[in-house]
Design a protein around this motif. Structure first.
Motif, PDB file in Angstrom:
ATOM      1  N   TYR A  83       0.835  -1.207   0.000  1.00 23.76           N
ATOM      2  CA  TYR A  83       0.000   0.000   0.000  1.00 23.76           C
ATOM      3  C   TYR A  83       0.863   1.248   0.000  1.00 23.76           C
ATOM      4  N   ARG A  84       0.399   2.274  -0.677  1.00 18.22           N
ATOM      5  CA  ARG A  84       0.980   3.615  -0.529  1.00 18.22           C
ATOM      6  C   ARG A  84       0.164   4.317   0.555  1.00 18.22           C
ATOM      7  N   ALA A  85       0.851   4.784   1.614  1.00 18.25           N
ATOM      8  CA  ALA A  85       0.172   5.391   2.757  1.00 18.25           C
ATOM      9  C   ALA A  85      -0.052   6.881   2.518  1.00 18.25           C
ATOM     10  N   ARG A  86      -0.934   7.172   1.546  1.00 16.96           N
ATOM     11  CA  ARG A  86      -1.126   8.574   1.147  1.00 16.96           C
ATOM     12  C   ARG A  86      -1.685   9.456   2.270  1.00 16.96           C
ATOM     13  N   ALA A  87      -2.624   8.900   3.037  1.00 17.60           N
ATOM     14  CA  ALA A  87      -3.225   9.712   4.109  1.00 17.60           C
ATOM     15  C   ALA A  87      -2.199  10.012   5.194  1.00 17.60           C
ATOM     16  N   LEU A  88      -1.353   9.031   5.469  1.00 16.23           N
ATOM     17  CA  LEU A  88      -0.300   9.263   6.467  1.00 16.23           C
ATOM     18  C   LEU A  88       0.692  10.312   5.960  1.00 16.23           C
ATOM     19  N   GLU A  89       1.060  10.218   4.682  1.00 10.13           N
ATOM     20  CA  GLU A  89       1.962  11.229   4.093  1.00 10.13           C
ATOM     21  C   GLU A  89       1.359  12.621   4.247  1.00 10.13           C
ATOM     22  N   ALA A  90       0.048  12.726   3.969  1.00 13.00           N
ATOM     23  CA  ALA A  90      -0.607  14.035   4.052  1.00 13.00           C
ATOM     24  C   ALA A  90      -0.621  14.535   5.495  1.00 13.00           C
ATOM     25  N   ALA A  96       7.969  12.834   1.466  1.00  8.43           N
ATOM     26  CA  ALA A  96       8.345  11.412   1.362  1.00  8.43           C
ATOM     27  C   ALA A  96       7.165  10.605   0.857  1.00  8.43           C
ATOM     28  N   HIS A  97       7.461   9.545   0.104  1.00  6.88           N
ATOM     29  CA  HIS A  97       6.454   8.564  -0.281  1.00  6.88           C
ATOM     30  C   HIS A  97       6.605   7.364   0.644  1.00  6.88           C
ATOM     31  N   ILE A  98       5.510   7.004   1.311  1.00  9.97           N
ATOM     32  CA  ILE A  98       5.579   5.912   2.294  1.00  9.97           C
ATOM     33  C   ILE A  98       4.781   4.722   1.765  1.00  9.97           C
ATOM     34  N   TYR A  99       5.454   3.580   1.681  1.00 13.95           N
ATOM     35  CA  TYR A  99       4.795   2.340   1.250  1.00 13.95           C
ATOM     36  C   TYR A  99       4.898   1.300   2.366  1.00 13.95           C
ATOM     37  N   TYR A 100       3.891   0.417   2.429  1.00 15.93           N
ATOM     38  CA  TYR A 100       4.034  -0.703   3.369  1.00 15.93           C
ATOM     39  C   TYR A 100       3.558  -2.010   2.756  1.00 15.93           C
ATOM     40  N   LYS A 101       4.343  -3.064   3.049  1.00 11.96           N
ATOM     41  CA  LYS A 101       4.002  -4.420   2.629  1.00 11.96           C
ATOM     42  C   LYS A 101       3.106  -5.004   3.711  1.00 11.96           C
ATOM     43  N   GLY A 404      13.418  18.754   3.123  1.00 11.51           N
ATOM     44  CA  GLY A 404      12.752  19.066   1.860  1.00 11.51           C
ATOM     45  C   GLY A 404      13.093  18.077   0.760  1.00 11.51           C
ATOM     46  N   GLU A 405      13.244  16.804   1.129  1.00  9.53           N
ATOM     47  CA  GLU A 405      13.644  15.773   0.159  1.00  9.53           C
ATOM     48  C   GLU A 405      12.542  14.749  -0.052  1.00  9.53           C
ATOM     49  N   LYS A 406      12.354  14.343  -1.297  1.00 11.82           N
ATOM     50  CA  LYS A 406      11.383  13.287  -1.588  1.00 11.82           C
ATOM     51  C   LYS A 406      12.042  11.929  -1.415  1.00 11.82           C
ATOM     52  N   LYS A 407      11.941  11.373  -0.229  1.00 14.49           N
ATOM     53  CA  LYS A 407      12.503  10.041   0.015  1.00 14.49           C
ATOM     54  C   LYS A 407      11.408   8.999  -0.172  1.00 14.49           C
ATOM     55  N   VAL A 408      11.797   7.816  -0.594  1.00 15.47           N
ATOM     56  CA  VAL A 408      10.856   6.708  -0.715  1.00 15.47           C
ATOM     57  C   VAL A 408      11.121   5.723   0.418  1.00 15.47           C
ATOM     58  N   ILE A 409      10.087   5.503   1.222  1.00 18.33           N
ATOM     59  CA  ILE A 409      10.222   4.666   2.415  1.00 18.33           C
ATOM     60  C   ILE A 409       9.319   3.446   2.269  1.00 18.33           C
ATOM     61  N   LEU A 410       9.873   2.270   2.477  1.00 14.99           N
ATOM     62  CA  LEU A 410       9.085   1.037   2.451  1.00 14.99           C
ATOM     63  C   LEU A 410       9.263   0.330   3.790  1.00 14.99           C
ATOM     64  N   PHE A 411       8.142   0.029   4.463  1.00 13.43           N
ATOM     65  CA  PHE A 411       8.289  -0.743   5.705  1.00 13.43           C
ATOM     66  C   PHE A 411       7.376  -1.953   5.680  1.00 13.43           C
ATOM     67  N   ASN A 412       7.666  -2.886   6.589  1.00 12.95           N
ATOM     68  CA  ASN A 412       6.888  -4.123   6.653  1.00 12.95           C
ATOM     69  C   ASN A 412       5.827  -4.002   7.743  1.00 12.95           C
ATOM     70  N   LEU A 413       4.570  -4.126   7.356  1.00 14.00           N
ATOM     71  CA  LEU A 413       3.496  -4.213   8.350  1.00 14.00           C
ATOM     72  C   LEU A 413       3.355  -5.704   8.662  1.00 14.00           C
TER      73      LEU A 413
END
Ligand SMILES: *Cc1c(COP(=O)(O)O)cnc(C)c1O
Length: 436
Positions: A83-90, A96-101, A404-413
């Motif tokens: 999932y892309r955690a768009r609401a959490l990013e907002a 940053a773009h936050i993704y979780y498996k 001020g950096e667009k980092k891509v973060i992936l974590f394991n749920l």
């Protein structure tokens, strides 16, 4: 805009696990016999584990095939979505773009079924009738009981006393799957009886429960022992998580700057991270930061020393080269039961020593605050263990905002927290107390 939920078809369930040992620049130090202190051989382990898993433990083949029957059962819940955690990013107002498996989608609610099914299958092939194991918070016991039933094996679970009392629902789940479960220390083994003689009110520990489950397997011909984390073959089976996630990140058109997992014995962290580490080990990828996150109250990777230590309290298991707080360490009874282990996976410890990965430790309070923030944005209530990965992801997403950096973060749920509502209630009513 890419999809919020990145899914793969069942046909994309990986056919092979990734064996990171094949890519290590320096070999993993061998496990040592508890008495002779010489490297353990297959004959030493044969009373405890089936030969197929003993071979996987030391294999240097780059991949290990996933049997059709296991892939078939994986289709119950795999491939799991990213999932892309768009609401959490907002909510964090971060670039940053936050993704979780999402390993919480498994029938038992965590990643642990991935290895439980594979271990049950190998045992079944070799004519084993019954598996014994220990469980902390109960997730592993549930996973093994479920896998045993699906593979038509008996299951015997020794559950750490403090969790047995605090978390009745997972114990009932084990019974629902037709497994047997007792509180550890128990009267059924010498290790248990010895612990009860010393302290009748012992809260138990994962290390002590391991002693009981191993003793059970050694004393019976029809029984082998199954471990839910730490060992090389367990981490190997969990790489199905990262193998799927790599494809999914490719579908999202992104590559992570951070790969994050919580760390108890190391399996869900390794499962997500190892396939991503292949490039770092081969020197083709350098910027990726891979982070294992643990509780401040059981700071194995951040404060422990790397040395040979036993996996259990009684000193019956082989000695493993790992970051450890000492096998006699009994952590305070915090709610993140799955992260209360004195040691770490030798594979994870080796990577930490080689500076291929990093470790962070956070307080229980901070992790629960982040878990609640996540639940209120993304809907899923995470397991308290997974909350450590979430907290780290939030910390780094906020750093990205500062920079001020667009980092891509992936974590394991790694799991959901539906059976951890008592812990959430303690936190919400301000009665959790500090754990560090
Ligand atoms: C067991 C468990 C963990 C910790 O174990 P690892 O082997 O470190 O993955 C983490 N999260 C959940 C949900 C678990 O059930």
């Amino acid at each position: 805009m890419t999809d919020n939920k990145i899914t793969l078809p069942e046909s994309e369930i990986p056919t092979h696990f990734y064996n990171i040992q094949a890519d290590f620049p320096t070999p993993l130090p061998p496990a040592l016999h508890p008495v002779t202190r010489k490297p353990v051989g297959p004959a030493d382990l044969a009373p405890i584990f089936p030969m197929g898993l003993i071979q996987q433990e030391v294999s240097l083949e780059p991949t290990v095939e996933i049997p059709d029957q296991v892939r078939d059962i994986y289709r119950l819940y795999r491939p799991s979505p990213v999932y892309r955690a768009r609401a959490l990013e907002a909510a964090l107002d971060t670039p940053a773009h936050i993704y979780y498996k999402s390993e919480h989608v498994s029938p038992v609610g965590s990643h642990k079924l991935n290895t439980a099914l594979m271990q049950a299958w190998v045992n079944k092939q070799e004519g084993v009738k019954r598996l014994s194991t220990e469980t902390g918070a109960g997730q592993w016991g549930c996973a093994l009981a479920c896998a045993c039933k699906l593979m038509d094996l008996e299951c015997m679970v020794y559950m750490v006393r403090v969790s047995y009392d605090q978390k009745p629902y997972r114990r009932i789940m084990v019974n629902t799957y037709g497994g047997n479960i007792v509180a550890s220390p128990s009267e059924l083994t010498e290790a248990g009886r010895r612990a009860l003689a010393e302290n009748p009110d012992s809260p138990g520990s994962l290390g002590l429960a391991i002693s009981e489950a191993v003793e059970d397997a050694i004393k019976r011909d029809d029984t082998k022992y199954a471990l839910g984390s730490v060992l090389n073959h367990v981490l190997l089976h969990q790489t199905i998580i990262g193998l799927e996630a790599m494809k999914q990140m490719e579908m999202a058109g992104e590559y992570p700057d951070y790969v994050i997992g919580c760390h108890g014995g190391g399996s869900n962290f390794a499962g997500l991270a190892f396939p991503f580490l292949k490039g770092r080990l081969k020197g083709t990828e350098s910027k990726l930061r891979v982070i294992a996150v643990e509780p401040l109250s059981c700071p194995t990777l951040t404060k422990g020393t790397r040395e040979y230590d036993f996996g259990d309290v009684a000193g019956n298991t082989p000695l493993l080269m790992m970051h450890t707080l000492g096998h006699k360490f009994i952590p305070p009874p915090v709610h993140t039961g799955g992260l209360r282990y004195h040691g770490s996976a030798p594979l994870v410890s080796h990577l930490l020593a080689g500076k291929f990965i990093e470790a962070e430790a956070y307080s229980q309070e901070d992790c629960f605050a982040s878990a609640i923030r996540f639940a209120q944005c993304e809907g899923t209530i995470p397991a308290p263990e997974s909350a450590h990965a979430i907290h780290s992801a939030i910390v780094h997403a906020l750093e990205a905002r500062e920079a001020g950096e667009k980092k891509v973060i992936l974590f394991n749920l790694s799991g959901h927290g539906h059976f951890d509502m008592a812990a959430y209630e303690k936190y919400l009513s301000g009665k959790m107390g500090l754990d560090a």
